[in-house]
Design a protein around this motif. Structure first.
Motif, short mmCIF file in Angstrom:
data_model
loop_
_atom_site.label_atom_id
_atom_site.label_comp_id
_atom_site.label_asym_id
_atom_site.label_seq_id
_atom_site.Cartn_x
_atom_site.Cartn_y
_atom_site.Cartn_z
N GLY A 140 0.80 -1.22 -0.05
CA GLY A 140 -0.05 0.07 0.10
C GLY A 140 0.83 1.20 0.05
O GLY A 140 0.72 2.37 -1.01
N LYS A 141 1.87 1.23 0.82
CA LYS A 141 2.80 2.59 0.80
C LYS A 141 3.41 2.59 -0.27
O LYS A 141 3.69 3.62 -0.88
CB LYS A 141 3.55 2.52 2.19
N ALA A 142 4.02 1.47 -0.85
CA ALA A 142 4.79 1.53 -2.26
C ALA A 142 4.04 2.12 -3.08
O ALA A 142 4.47 2.92 -4.03
CB ALA A 142 5.27 0.10 -2.59
N ALA A 143 2.59 1.63 -3.30
CA ALA A 143 1.70 2.37 -4.28
C ALA A 143 1.42 4.03 -3.97
O ALA A 143 1.63 4.54 -4.95
CB ALA A 143 0.23 1.62 -4.31
N GLU A 144 1.59 4.14 -2.82
CA GLU A 144 1.45 5.68 -2.49
C GLU A 144 2.79 6.47 -3.10
O GLU A 144 2.65 7.66 -3.45
CB GLU A 144 1.25 5.73 -0.95
N LEU A 145 3.98 5.74 -2.69
CA LEU A 145 5.11 6.41 -3.23
C LEU A 145 5.16 6.46 -4.59
O LEU A 145 5.54 7.56 -5.17
CB LEU A 145 6.38 5.48 -2.61
N ALA A 146 4.65 5.54 -5.39
CA ALA A 146 4.78 5.61 -6.79
C ALA A 146 3.76 6.68 -7.33
O ALA A 146 4.15 7.55 -8.16
CB ALA A 146 4.23 4.34 -7.56
N THR A 147 2.82 7.00 -6.67
CA THR A 147 1.95 8.18 -6.98
C THR A 147 2.59 9.50 -6.66
O THR A 147 2.75 10.32 -7.46
CB THR A 147 0.50 8.24 -6.11
N LEU A 148 3.33 9.52 -5.64
CA LEU A 148 3.90 10.89 -5.14
C LEU A 148 5.31 11.05 -6.18
O LEU A 148 5.55 12.25 -6.61
CB LEU A 148 4.70 10.56 -3.72
N VAL A 149 6.08 9.92 -6.57
CA VAL A 149 6.91 10.23 -7.43
C VAL A 149 6.65 10.71 -8.71
O VAL A 149 7.14 11.57 -9.45
CB VAL A 149 7.65 8.84 -7.60
N ALA A 150 5.50 10.18 -9.21
CA ALA A 150 4.85 10.64 -10.65
C ALA A 150 4.15 12.18 -10.35
O ALA A 150 4.43 12.90 -11.33
CB ALA A 150 3.66 9.74 -10.87
N ALA A 151 3.72 12.52 -9.14
CA ALA A 151 3.15 13.67 -8.92
C ALA A 151 4.28 14.89 -9.18
O ALA A 151 4.24 15.92 -9.46
CB ALA A 151 2.32 14.03 -7.82
N VAL A 152 5.40 14.54 -8.46
CA VAL A 152 6.49 15.70 -8.12
C VAL A 152 7.48 15.45 -9.35
O VAL A 152 8.30 16.54 -9.63
CB VAL A 152 7.10 15.65 -6.88
N GLY A 153 7.48 14.46 -10.09
CA GLY A 153 8.26 14.48 -11.38
C GLY A 153 9.78 14.00 -10.99
O GLY A 153 10.70 14.39 -11.64
N ALA A 154 9.84 13.22 -9.97
CA ALA A 154 10.99 12.70 -9.57
C ALA A 154 11.65 11.59 -10.54
O ALA A 154 10.79 11.02 -11.06
CB ALA A 154 11.05 12.29 -7.88
N GLU A 172 11.47 -1.11 -7.52
CA GLU A 172 11.70 -0.21 -8.86
C GLU A 172 10.62 -0.60 -9.70
O GLU A 172 9.96 0.07 -10.52
CB GLU A 172 12.90 -0.81 -9.35
N ASP A 173 9.94 -2.16 -9.76
CA ASP A 173 8.90 -2.58 -10.69
C ASP A 173 7.62 -1.52 -10.19
O ASP A 173 6.96 -1.48 -11.11
CB ASP A 173 8.77 -3.95 -10.43
N ILE A 174 7.57 -0.97 -8.95
CA ILE A 174 6.26 -0.48 -8.60
C ILE A 174 6.30 1.10 -8.86
O ILE A 174 5.46 1.46 -9.47
CB ILE A 174 5.90 -0.54 -7.09
N VAL A 175 7.47 1.77 -8.59
CA VAL A 175 7.57 3.09 -8.65
C VAL A 175 8.05 3.62 -10.14
O VAL A 175 8.02 4.79 -10.48
CB VAL A 175 8.63 3.68 -7.77
N ARG A 176 8.76 2.58 -10.87
CA ARG A 176 9.25 2.81 -12.16
C ARG A 176 10.13 3.91 -12.32
O ARG A 176 10.28 4.67 -13.50
CB ARG A 176 7.90 3.14 -13.02
N VAL A 177 10.99 4.12 -11.28
CA VAL A 177 12.39 4.93 -11.40
C VAL A 177 13.15 4.27 -10.31
O VAL A 177 12.89 3.29 -9.99
CB VAL A 177 11.95 6.30 -10.74
N LYS A 178 14.43 4.71 -10.87
CA LYS A 178 15.38 3.97 -10.16
C LYS A 178 15.52 4.34 -8.73
O LYS A 178 15.26 5.35 -8.18
CB LYS A 178 16.94 4.85 -10.76
N VAL A 179 15.89 3.09 -7.93
CA VAL A 179 15.71 3.28 -6.58
C VAL A 179 17.20 3.01 -5.79
O VAL A 179 17.74 2.04 -6.34
CB VAL A 179 14.84 2.01 -5.91
#
Length: 507
Positions: A140-154, A172-179
């Motif tokens: 759940g928190k990983a999905a929230e992180l993915a939304t946050l990353v997409a929102a701020v453009g990180a 990485e598979d969830i947030v789709r950016v480098k971890v």
């Protein structure tokens, strides 16, 4: 029967309970409010003792690489020393400890990220007993992180902890950016700041030790091994049988490179050992400046010796040890060595790779343990440094002076608290010069004094011996006679033997 009006009054007077998530959000907000202070708003304040600081301008100009992408890709093909983090989101897990501990840790992660050359956009702190074994945060928190990353453009997520290879891949598979975890971040800073040949070799060795268990394959296209009919009919004759997969080939190459680096580092050690042996032969005492990163060690070295080494308001600004000559107030010569700073949970790869450099601390006659007295948790910094000392054979046996630096920024209450905890301590400010004379007197008192008494006449043609007595000995009386220089002093055993061999008998 309970009075309803009285009950309502009690409810209104009681402070509202706050959820753990609200507390965590406040921590993130406070950390973000201070973001940017490491390299920008706070700046680096220099004194006249710091010299021209030419290296600082060069380092600042190379801090960022515009347009370098950090999109998700095969990390086995990325050299970490070339990585430049740009827009990051911080992630922390608040388990044991107080909320203050969680805030200090996340604030330090923000400083590390900024020192590596990035911009901190946002953060996320989760209250949980221990990290999730799958994704570190939980689904759940990983999905929230993915939304946050997409929102701020990180383009990068930095985790305040050590990630297992499987945790990093899953996140990485969830947030789709480098971890990247805390260890990789520290290694990147070390790679940027290493200057000497030995420092670069030590950093590369630490990076390879970190990378080796984190190699990942990317399917059949990476394979160099067919094995029976696995390769299919298209593989044809001659392709079956034992082979070597791409990941096995990479691992073998990394192990070979690590072995070569260890040989190179071992080959550099005799030079340093020879220098130390030369100092010991001439009975030159040595003082090591050690402490938490960004505590002001280089500033103190500049104040005591006018060395002009790099001073920067950033973590791990100094990596390559610097040794300078200094004199006590009574004229005795000693050496001051500025060492690499320590940090909480210093990656074991770095402790191992820098072990030869850290031996400067164990071989010293005195340690100046520099502490940032203005830091929110100086006691935690002292504990972290002593934890590293415990991993260096012999370091815990060396006499230690706690130097409470940045007295001009610290509160009187913090200084009083630290002085009550650390009996053998002194308060200074490397920037303003407060307490420096007292520190120099304390160093002179704590350094070992020559142990052999001599009372003899040295011929005038052996002025070199008299010069060495002045430089390394403790002179009680000196008189020029017709036969030579009559001198009464305390010197080390080696110099005493040379003096007695050259001396004239007393009249």
């Amino acid at each position: 029967m309970t009075d309803p009006q009285h009950t309502t009054s009690q409810t209104q007077d009681a402070p509202p309970t706050r959820s753990a998530q609200e507390v965590a959000d406040d921590v993130v907000a406070r950390v973000l409010a201070r973001a940017g202070a490491t390299l920008h708003a706070g700046g680096t304040v220099h004194s006249s003792y710091d010299g021209d600081q030419l290296e600082l301008e060069e380092r600042t100009s190379l801090r960022r690489v515009a347009g370098l992408s950090t999109e998700l890709q095969d990390v086995t093909e990325v050299e970490y020393r070339q990585l430049r983090l740009e827009k990051v989101v911080l992630v922390g897990v608040w388990g044991s400890g107080t909320v203050t501990d969680a805030e200090i840790s996340l604030r330090e992660l923000a400083q590390l990220a900024e020192t590596a050359g990035s911009q901190v956009l946002d953060g996320l702190l989760q209250r949980r007993q221990k990290p999730d074994p799958g994704t570190y945060l939980g689904s759940g928190k990983a999905a929230e992180l993915a939304t946050l990353v997409a929102a701020v453009g990180a383009d990068t997520v930095v985790v305040d902890g050590d990630l297992a290879p499987s945790q990093r891949r899953a996140l990485e598979d969830i947030v789709r950016v480098k971890v990247i975890d805390r260890t990789a971040l520290i290694l990147d800073i070390f790679a940027q700041h290493a200057k000497s040949r030995e420092g670069k070799a030590q950093v590369e060795l630490a990076q390879l030790e970190y990378l080796l268990p984190r190699l990942r394959g990317w399917g059949d296209s990476m394979s160099r091994q067919a094995g029976g009919q696995v390769g299919g009919a298209a593989a044809g004759m001659g392709s079956r049988g034992p082979g070597e997969t791409k990941i096995e080939l990479d691992r073998r190459r990394i192990r070979n490179r690590m072995a070569k680096l260890r040989r190179e580092i071992a080959a550099m050690e005799p030079g340093r050992v020879t220098k130390r042996a030369s100092r010991k032969k001439h009975a030159i005492p040595s003082v090591a400046i050690a402490g938490y990163t960004n505590a002001g060690k280089s500033s103190l070295l500049n104040r005591l010796t006018h060395a002009g080494v790099l001073v920067e308001n950033a973590l791990f600004a100094t990596l390559d040890p610097t040794v300078r000559r200094a004199e006590t107030v009574d004229g005795r010569v000693y050496t001051l060595a500025d060492t690499v700073g320590f940090v909480r949970a210093l990656p074991h790869q770095l402790v191992e790779a820098f072990r030869s450099t850290l031996e400067e601390v164990a071989d010293a006659d005195l340690i100046l343990h520099v502490v940032d007295a203005s830091h929110p948790d100086p006691e935690g910094q002292i504990s972290a440094v002593r934890h590293v000392f415990a991993d260096i054979p012999g370091a815990m046996d060396v006499p230690e002076i706690i130097v409470l630096n940045k007295a001009d920024l610290a509160t009187p209450e913090a200084i009083a608290r630290l002085r009550s905890r650390e009996v053998h301590s002194i308060v200074v400010s490397a920037h303003s010069g407060e307490g420096i004379e007292e520190l120099q007197a304390l160093i002179a008192d704590q350094l070992p004094r020559p142990g052999v008494s001599v009372d003899l006449v040295v011929p005038y043609d052996r002025g070199d011996l008299i010069s060495r007595v002045h430089e390394h000995g403790d002179i009680q009386s000196e008189e020029h006679t017709g036969d030579g220089t009559a001198i009464r002093a305390r010197v080390d055993a080696g110099l005493a033997a040379e003096l007695e061999a050259a001396a004239q008998p007393r009249p």
